[in-house]
Design a protein around this motif. Sequence first.
Motif, short mmCIF file in Angstrom:
data_model
loop_
_atom_site.label_atom_id
_atom_site.label_comp_id
_atom_site.label_asym_id
_atom_site.label_seq_id
_atom_site.Cartn_x
_atom_site.Cartn_y
_atom_site.Cartn_z
N GLY A 170 30.69 42.41 35.20
CA GLY A 170 31.26 42.74 33.90
C GLY A 170 31.49 44.22 33.69
N MET A 171 31.66 44.95 34.77
CA MET A 171 31.88 46.39 34.69
C MET A 171 33.38 46.66 34.71
SD MET A 171 28.94 47.50 37.38
CE MET A 171 28.88 49.22 36.97
N VAL A 172 33.86 47.35 33.69
CA VAL A 172 35.30 47.60 33.58
C VAL A 172 35.74 48.77 34.45
CG1 VAL A 172 37.14 48.17 31.97
CG2 VAL A 172 35.29 46.66 31.24
N ARG A 173 34.95 49.81 34.52
CA ARG A 173 35.35 51.03 35.24
C ARG A 173 34.63 51.12 36.58
NH1 ARG A 173 37.99 55.20 32.55
NH2 ARG A 173 36.83 56.59 33.90
N LEU A 185 34.60 46.51 46.04
CA LEU A 185 33.95 47.00 44.84
C LEU A 185 34.52 46.37 43.57
CD1 LEU A 185 31.89 48.91 43.55
CD2 LEU A 185 33.67 50.67 43.54
N SER A 186 35.82 46.23 43.49
CA SER A 186 36.41 45.66 42.28
C SER A 186 35.93 44.23 42.04
CB SER A 186 37.93 45.72 42.33
OG SER A 186 38.42 44.98 43.43
N ILE A 193 35.52 52.37 39.34
CA ILE A 193 35.64 53.65 40.05
C ILE A 193 34.46 54.56 39.74
CG2 ILE A 193 37.06 54.84 38.33
CD1 ILE A 193 37.52 54.99 42.15
N LYS A 194 33.88 54.44 38.56
CA LYS A 194 32.72 55.24 38.18
C LYS A 194 31.51 54.88 39.04
CE LYS A 194 33.74 57.88 34.68
NZ LYS A 194 33.67 59.32 34.82
N VAL A 195 31.44 53.66 39.53
CA VAL A 195 30.32 53.23 40.37
C VAL A 195 30.25 54.07 41.63
CG1 VAL A 195 29.38 51.31 41.70
CG2 VAL A 195 30.35 50.90 39.44
N THR A 196 31.39 54.46 42.16
CA THR A 196 31.39 55.24 43.39
C THR A 196 30.70 56.59 43.20
OG1 THR A 196 33.57 56.22 42.93
CG2 THR A 196 33.52 54.16 44.20
N GLU A 197 30.63 57.06 41.97
CA GLU A 197 29.99 58.35 41.71
C GLU A 197 28.47 58.30 41.87
OE1 GLU A 197 31.31 59.58 37.85
OE2 GLU A 197 33.39 59.73 38.49
#
Length: 65
Positions: free
Chosen positions: A37-40, A29-30, A42-46
Motif C-alpha cells: 500500500g505504498m504510493v511512492r 519494487l513497484s 521510489i522513496k523506498v530506494t532511499e
Amino acid sequence: MANKITLFKNSDFGEVRSLIIENEPWFILSDICKILGMVRGIKVTEILDEDEVGTSNVPTPQNPR
C-alpha cells in the motif's frame, strides 16, 4: 543478456514479478510497494543499501519490448 521475468505467487499477498541477477532473486519494487500500500515506491530506494537497489528493463503491457 536479458533476465527472464518470472511471477512469484503467494495466496497471502498475491503476485510479484521477480528475476534472477547473478544467481540472486530480485523482486520488482513497484509490485512490493503496491502490495504494502505504498504510493511512492521510489522513496523506498532511499532507505535501502546501495547494493540492494538495481535497475533492469522490465516488459510491461504498455511496453512489451
